[in-house]
Design a protein around this motif. Structure first.
Motif, PDB file in Angstrom:
ATOM      1  N   VAL A 134     -88.887-115.715  54.584  1.00  0.00           N
ATOM      2  CA  VAL A 134     -88.296-115.286  55.850  1.00  0.00           C
ATOM      3  C   VAL A 134     -86.893-114.774  55.552  1.00  0.00           C
ATOM      4  O   VAL A 134     -86.128-115.417  54.834  1.00  0.00           O
ATOM      5  CB  VAL A 134     -88.215-116.450  56.855  1.00  0.00           C
ATOM      6  CG1 VAL A 134     -87.693-115.964  58.198  1.00  0.00           C
ATOM      7  CG2 VAL A 134     -89.571-117.115  57.010  1.00  0.00           C
ATOM      8  N   ALA A 135     -86.557-113.613  56.083  1.00  0.00           N
ATOM      9  CA  ALA A 135     -85.229-113.045  55.895  1.00  0.00           C
ATOM     10  C   ALA A 135     -84.579-112.816  57.253  1.00  0.00           C
ATOM     11  O   ALA A 135     -85.251-112.407  58.213  1.00  0.00           O
ATOM     12  CB  ALA A 135     -85.314-111.744  55.116  1.00  0.00           C
ATOM     13  N   PHE A 136     -83.279-113.077  57.329  1.00  0.00           N
ATOM     14  CA  PHE A 136     -82.523-112.996  58.583  1.00  0.00           C
ATOM     15  C   PHE A 136     -81.478-111.895  58.460  1.00  0.00           C
ATOM     16  O   PHE A 136     -80.836-111.743  57.409  1.00  0.00           O
ATOM     17  CB  PHE A 136     -81.826-114.336  58.859  1.00  0.00           C
ATOM     18  CG  PHE A 136     -82.751-115.516  58.867  1.00  0.00           C
ATOM     19  CD1 PHE A 136     -83.335-115.968  60.035  1.00  0.00           C
ATOM     20  CD2 PHE A 136     -83.055-116.192  57.675  1.00  0.00           C
ATOM     21  CE1 PHE A 136     -84.186-117.069  60.037  1.00  0.00           C
ATOM     22  CE2 PHE A 136     -83.901-117.287  57.667  1.00  0.00           C
ATOM     23  CZ  PHE A 136     -84.472-117.726  58.857  1.00  0.00           C
ATOM     24  N   TYR A 137     -81.273-111.160  59.567  1.00  0.00           N
ATOM     25  CA  TYR A 137     -80.385-110.004  59.526  1.00  0.00           C
ATOM     26  C   TYR A 137     -79.482-109.972  60.753  1.00  0.00           C
ATOM     27  O   TYR A 137     -79.837-110.496  61.823  1.00  0.00           O
ATOM     28  CB  TYR A 137     -81.206-108.710  59.469  1.00  0.00           C
ATOM     29  CG  TYR A 137     -82.124-108.666  58.279  1.00  0.00           C
ATOM     30  CD1 TYR A 137     -81.681-108.267  57.026  1.00  0.00           C
ATOM     31  CD2 TYR A 137     -83.463-109.071  58.410  1.00  0.00           C
ATOM     32  CE1 TYR A 137     -82.534-108.259  55.927  1.00  0.00           C
ATOM     33  CE2 TYR A 137     -84.315-109.069  57.317  1.00  0.00           C
ATOM     34  CZ  TYR A 137     -83.841-108.662  56.082  1.00  0.00           C
ATOM     35  OH  TYR A 137     -84.681-108.661  54.998  1.00  0.00           O
ATOM     36  N   PRO A 138     -78.335-109.289  60.620  1.00  0.00           N
ATOM     37  CA  PRO A 138     -77.416-109.195  61.761  1.00  0.00           C
ATOM     38  C   PRO A 138     -77.875-108.202  62.821  1.00  0.00           C
ATOM     39  O   PRO A 138     -77.410-108.254  63.957  1.00  0.00           O
ATOM     40  CB  PRO A 138     -76.113-108.736  61.117  1.00  0.00           C
ATOM     41  CG  PRO A 138     -76.541-107.987  59.890  1.00  0.00           C
ATOM     42  CD  PRO A 138     -77.759-108.699  59.404  1.00  0.00           C
ATOM     43  N   ASP A 139     -78.774-107.286  62.446  1.00  0.00           N
ATOM     44  CA  ASP A 139     -79.243-106.288  63.401  1.00  0.00           C
ATOM     45  C   ASP A 139     -80.550-105.675  62.897  1.00  0.00           C
ATOM     46  O   ASP A 139     -80.955-105.873  61.743  1.00  0.00           O
ATOM     47  CB  ASP A 139     -78.193-105.192  63.617  1.00  0.00           C
ATOM     48  CG  ASP A 139     -77.687-104.610  62.306  1.00  0.00           C
ATOM     49  OD1 ASP A 139     -78.521-104.112  61.516  1.00  0.00           O
ATOM     50  OD2 ASP A 139     -76.470-104.659  62.062  1.00  0.00           O
ATOM     51  N   ALA A 140     -81.215-104.922  63.787  1.00  0.00           N
ATOM     52  CA  ALA A 140     -82.503-104.331  63.455  1.00  0.00           C
ATOM     53  C   ALA A 140     -82.378-103.255  62.381  1.00  0.00           C
ATOM     54  O   ALA A 140     -83.287-103.096  61.557  1.00  0.00           O
ATOM     55  CB  ALA A 140     -83.148-103.751  64.712  1.00  0.00           C
ATOM     56  N   PRO A 190     -95.080 -94.513  63.108  1.00  0.00           N
ATOM     57  CA  PRO A 190     -94.885 -94.475  61.664  1.00  0.00           C
ATOM     58  C   PRO A 190     -93.829 -95.489  61.262  1.00  0.00           C
ATOM     59  O   PRO A 190     -92.813 -95.659  61.960  1.00  0.00           O
ATOM     60  CB  PRO A 190     -94.401 -93.030  61.418  1.00  0.00           C
ATOM     61  CG  PRO A 190     -94.970 -92.246  62.554  1.00  0.00           C
ATOM     62  CD  PRO A 190     -94.922 -93.180  63.733  1.00  0.00           C
ATOM     63  N   VAL A 191     -94.059 -96.170  60.165  1.00  0.00           N
ATOM     64  CA  VAL A 191     -93.207 -97.316  59.820  1.00  0.00           C
ATOM     65  C   VAL A 191     -91.741 -96.929  59.698  1.00  0.00           C
ATOM     66  O   VAL A 191     -90.849 -97.727  60.029  1.00  0.00           O
ATOM     67  CB  VAL A 191     -93.733 -97.991  58.524  1.00  0.00           C
ATOM     68  CG1 VAL A 191     -93.570 -97.073  57.323  1.00  0.00           C
ATOM     69  CG2 VAL A 191     -93.058 -99.330  58.298  1.00  0.00           C
ATOM     70  N   GLU A 192     -91.453 -95.681  59.291  1.00  0.00           N
ATOM     71  CA  GLU A 192     -90.057 -95.263  59.141  1.00  0.00           C
ATOM     72  C   GLU A 192     -89.359 -95.067  60.489  1.00  0.00           C
ATOM     73  O   GLU A 192     -88.132 -94.894  60.540  1.00  0.00           O
ATOM     74  CB  GLU A 192     -89.971 -93.979  58.303  1.00  0.00           C
ATOM     75  CG  GLU A 192     -90.503 -92.722  58.986  1.00  0.00           C
ATOM     76  CD  GLU A 192     -91.992 -92.520  58.764  1.00  0.00           C
ATOM     77  OE1 GLU A 192     -92.462 -91.373  58.970  1.00  0.00           O
ATOM     78  OE2 GLU A 192     -92.685 -93.497  58.390  1.00  0.00           O
ATOM     79  N   ARG A 193     -90.129 -95.120  61.579  1.00  0.00           N
ATOM     80  CA  ARG A 193     -89.538 -94.956  62.905  1.00  0.00           C
ATOM     81  C   ARG A 193     -89.545 -96.267  63.703  1.00  0.00           C
ATOM     82  O   ARG A 193     -89.317 -96.277  64.908  1.00  0.00           O
ATOM     83  CB  ARG A 193     -90.263 -93.847  63.664  1.00  0.00           C
ATOM     84  CG  ARG A 193     -90.366 -92.557  62.866  1.00  0.00           C
ATOM     85  CD  ARG A 193     -90.587 -91.342  63.703  1.00  0.00           C
ATOM     86  NE  ARG A 193     -89.397 -90.957  64.446  1.00  0.00           N
ATOM     87  CZ  ARG A 193     -89.304 -89.819  65.154  1.00  0.00           C
ATOM     88  NH1 ARG A 193     -90.333 -88.988  65.195  1.00  0.00           N
ATOM     89  NH2 ARG A 193     -88.201 -89.531  65.817  1.00  0.00           N
ATOM     90  N   LEU A 194     -89.794 -97.362  62.999  1.00  0.00           N
ATOM     91  CA  LEU A 194     -89.844 -98.663  63.659  1.00  0.00           C
ATOM     92  C   LEU A 194     -88.523 -99.005  64.326  1.00  0.00           C
ATOM     93  O   LEU A 194     -88.496 -99.476  65.474  1.00  0.00           O
ATOM     94  CB  LEU A 194     -90.229 -99.752  62.649  1.00  0.00           C
ATOM     95  CG  LEU A 194     -90.317-101.183  63.198  1.00  0.00           C
ATOM     96  CD1 LEU A 194     -91.428-101.289  64.240  1.00  0.00           C
ATOM     97  CD2 LEU A 194     -90.564-102.184  62.059  1.00  0.00           C
ATOM     98  N   ALA A 195     -87.400 -98.774  63.649  1.00  0.00           N
ATOM     99  CA  ALA A 195     -86.092 -99.109  64.224  1.00  0.00           C
ATOM    100  C   ALA A 195     -85.861 -98.346  65.521  1.00  0.00           C
ATOM    101  O   ALA A 195     -85.328 -98.901  66.495  1.00  0.00           O
ATOM    102  CB  ALA A 195     -84.982 -98.816  63.221  1.00  0.00           C
ATOM    103  N   GLU A 196     -86.253 -97.071  65.572  1.00  0.00           N
ATOM    104  CA  GLU A 196     -86.113 -96.280  66.799  1.00  0.00           C
ATOM    105  C   GLU A 196     -86.944 -96.876  67.929  1.00  0.00           C
ATOM    106  O   GLU A 196     -86.496 -96.953  69.078  1.00  0.00           O
ATOM    107  CB  GLU A 196     -86.558 -94.844  66.554  1.00  0.00           C
ATOM    108  CG  GLU A 196     -85.707 -94.042  65.605  1.00  0.00           C
ATOM    109  CD  GLU A 196     -86.327 -92.671  65.358  1.00  0.00           C
ATOM    110  OE1 GLU A 196     -86.297 -91.826  66.277  1.00  0.00           O
ATOM    111  OE2 GLU A 196     -86.848 -92.461  64.242  1.00  0.00           O
ATOM    112  N   ALA A 197     -88.164 -97.287  67.604  1.00  0.00           N
ATOM    113  CA  ALA A 197     -89.045 -97.842  68.625  1.00  0.00           C
ATOM    114  C   ALA A 197     -88.516 -99.172  69.155  1.00  0.00           C
ATOM    115  O   ALA A 197     -88.624 -99.461  70.361  1.00  0.00           O
ATOM    116  CB  ALA A 197     -90.449 -98.011  68.055  1.00  0.00           C
ATOM    117  N   ILE A 198     -87.937 -99.979  68.270  1.00  0.00           N
ATOM    118  CA  ILE A 198     -87.364-101.259  68.689  1.00  0.00           C
ATOM    119  C   ILE A 198     -86.208-101.030  69.658  1.00  0.00           C
ATOM    120  O   ILE A 198     -86.116-101.663  70.722  1.00  0.00           O
ATOM    121  CB  ILE A 198     -86.902-102.066  67.457  1.00  0.00           C
ATOM    122  CG1 ILE A 198     -88.115-102.532  66.646  1.00  0.00           C
ATOM    123  CG2 ILE A 198     -86.042-103.253  67.879  1.00  0.00           C
ATOM    124  CD1 ILE A 198     -87.756-103.102  65.288  1.00  0.00           C
TER     125      ILE A 198
END
Length: 458
Positions: free
Chosen positions: A223-229, A343-351
């Motif tokens: 599991v990895a934790f991040y400050p932002d998407a 598409p996986v490279e656009r996941l951040a946009e969708a989020i």
């Protein structure tokens, strides 16, 4: 019609195997939050494929709509009878007709639950990889009819990838088999694959041949934790760029993290706003090596990692992940959740866009899902007692479908179209493709009696 249907079907199946059409548990599914409950004239519980065929034959002769039903765990009202007719429940089709662990295969009836099939495989050292939610209730037939996915589809694929043959009932009541125990078969048109994901609109699946695999000796999550998407999605891209193949690659955005973090089975660092969950599997040596690589790649730029090693901790983690949906629901008492895929490279946009769509409709929104597949469960959190909020959530859902298409994705990654998304297919497909879609329906179901109103292209 209700009394006639009950009497006639009771003659075919026996009086104890036909229930009144008012039997509540057969009139809704997991979309109940959206007040989607139907009406039926009778509920039929056939005991085998031949009895399913007899019910379909009677319905086709009398122009009675048919709603096939598995475990009732779907999120698109695909198993909800719209306006009368007969619900055909596969609950009694629970047999393992053949289980051959030495040949890595099984012949299983449609009413067997996902969990029972997985347990049977596990007891003989094998793996049935598809792991959609609600495994104790969801049934194989329904999983095939929606081509269900789950966390481990990143490596192992969706349900259809594990099906080599089907027994099914076609209109006007014919029991046929396509495929079988063989792993390769290109002798005719691929009717098997056409039925996978057809949501009961072309036929009713009564049994399937499925492939199995030797179970991995070790399963080690990270599991990895991040400050932002943005940072988390960059780490996701790095996993792919480094050629790493975890069995699962999941995500939770800030809203989902906030809803679920209180019960996380570990000590999350700081205040994470995004999480990735990966799993390394294989032999102990392979799994340890991949886990080390995942820790290195996923840890870059993050707040920290959590990598449990013992079996109990691993199970606790995946139980926590499975509970994310319930944790989100608990925030306001209800939710409208759509599974879009990009598409996986656009996941951040969708989020980010999911949250923006929620704000535009004055509703809190979040997402979680299968990061490696670009599959989001984009969710609007609602007060289920407030009709105005539900109405706004339905409008927001339409915006989510438009978003998926704008980003080059699809309106459904694994839940199907059902009633909730009917008409959304026309957003993505050309008129010629939509016309072919409709002509296939007419060919297999000329009277439009098989799950009418579902999976409509427009």
């Amino acid at each position: 019609m209700a009394g006639t249907a009950e009497r006639e079907l009771a003659r075919l199946l026996g009086p104890g195997n036909v229930l009144p059409g008012t039997t509540r548990e057969y009139l809704s599914d997991a979309t109940e939050t959206r007040n989607l409950s139907g009406r039926a004239d009778a509920v039929a519980l056939p005991g085998d494929g031949a009895e399913v065929a007899a019910v379909v034959r009677w319905c086709y002769e009398h122009d009675v709509p048919i709603t096939p039903r598995g475990g009732g765990t779907g999120f698109t009202a695909g198993a909800v009878p719209l306006d009368g007719g007969v619900v055909v429940s596969l609950d009694r089709l629970r047999a393992f007709r053949c289980f051959e662990p030495e040949l890595w295969r099984a012949h299983v009836e449609a009413g067997v639950t996902t969990a029972d099939l997985a347990r049977r495989a596990r007891e003989t050292g094998l793996l049935y990889p598809p792991d959609p939610g609600a495994a104790e209730q969801s049934q194989l037939g329904g999983n095939i009819a929606t081509n269900a996915g789950g966390p481990h589809t990143f490596k192992y694929g969706v349900t259809g990838a594990w099906v080599t043959g089907l027994e099914l009932v076609l209109a006007p009541g014919e029991l046929i088999s396509v495929g079988g125990p063989v792993r390769k078969d290109v002798a005719g048109y691929d009717i098997k694959s056409l039925m996978i994901g057809s949501e009961g609109t072309l036929g009713i699946i009564t049994a399937a041949w499925v492939k199995l695999l030797p179970a991995p000796e070790a399963q080690l999550p990270v599991v990895a934790f991040y400050p932002d998407a943005a940072t988390g999605c960059a780490a996701l891209a790095a996993v792919l760029a480094n050629g790493l193949l975890p069995a699962a690659l999941e995500f939770l955005d800030e809203g989902a993290v906030q809803a679920a973090i209180g019960t996380f089975p570990g000590d999350p660092p700081g205040r994470p706003a995004f999480m990735l969950i990966a799993e390394a599997d294989g032999s102990p040596e392979e799994a340890r090596r991949l886990r080390s690589e995942l820790i290195e790649v996923l840890g870059a730029g993050g707040l920290g990692t959590h990598a449990p090693e013992d079996l109990k901790a691993t199970r606790d983690l995946w139980r926590w992940r499975a509970g994310a949906s319930h944790a989100v629901t608990a925030q306001r008492g209800g939710k409208v959740s759509e599974d879009i895929v990009v598409p996986v490279e656009r996941l951040a946009e969708a989020i980010a866009a999911t949250r923006e769509i929620g704000a535009r409709h004055a509703l809190p929104a979040c997402s979680w899902g299968h990061a490696g597949d670009g599959n989001l469960h984009s969710t609007l959190m609602i007060d289920r007692e407030d009709p105005a909020e539900l109405e706004r959530a339905e409008l927001a859902a339409a915006d989510l479908f438009a978003l998926a298409c704008e980003l080059g994705g699809s309106v459904s990654g694994e839940h199907g179209i059902g009633l909730v998304k009917r008409g959304a297919l026309a957003r993505k497909w050309s008129p010629a493709a939509v016309a072919r879609h409709e002509s296939i329906k007419r060919l297999f179901d000329p009277k439009n009696l098989l799950n009418p109103g579902k999976k409509l292209a427009r």
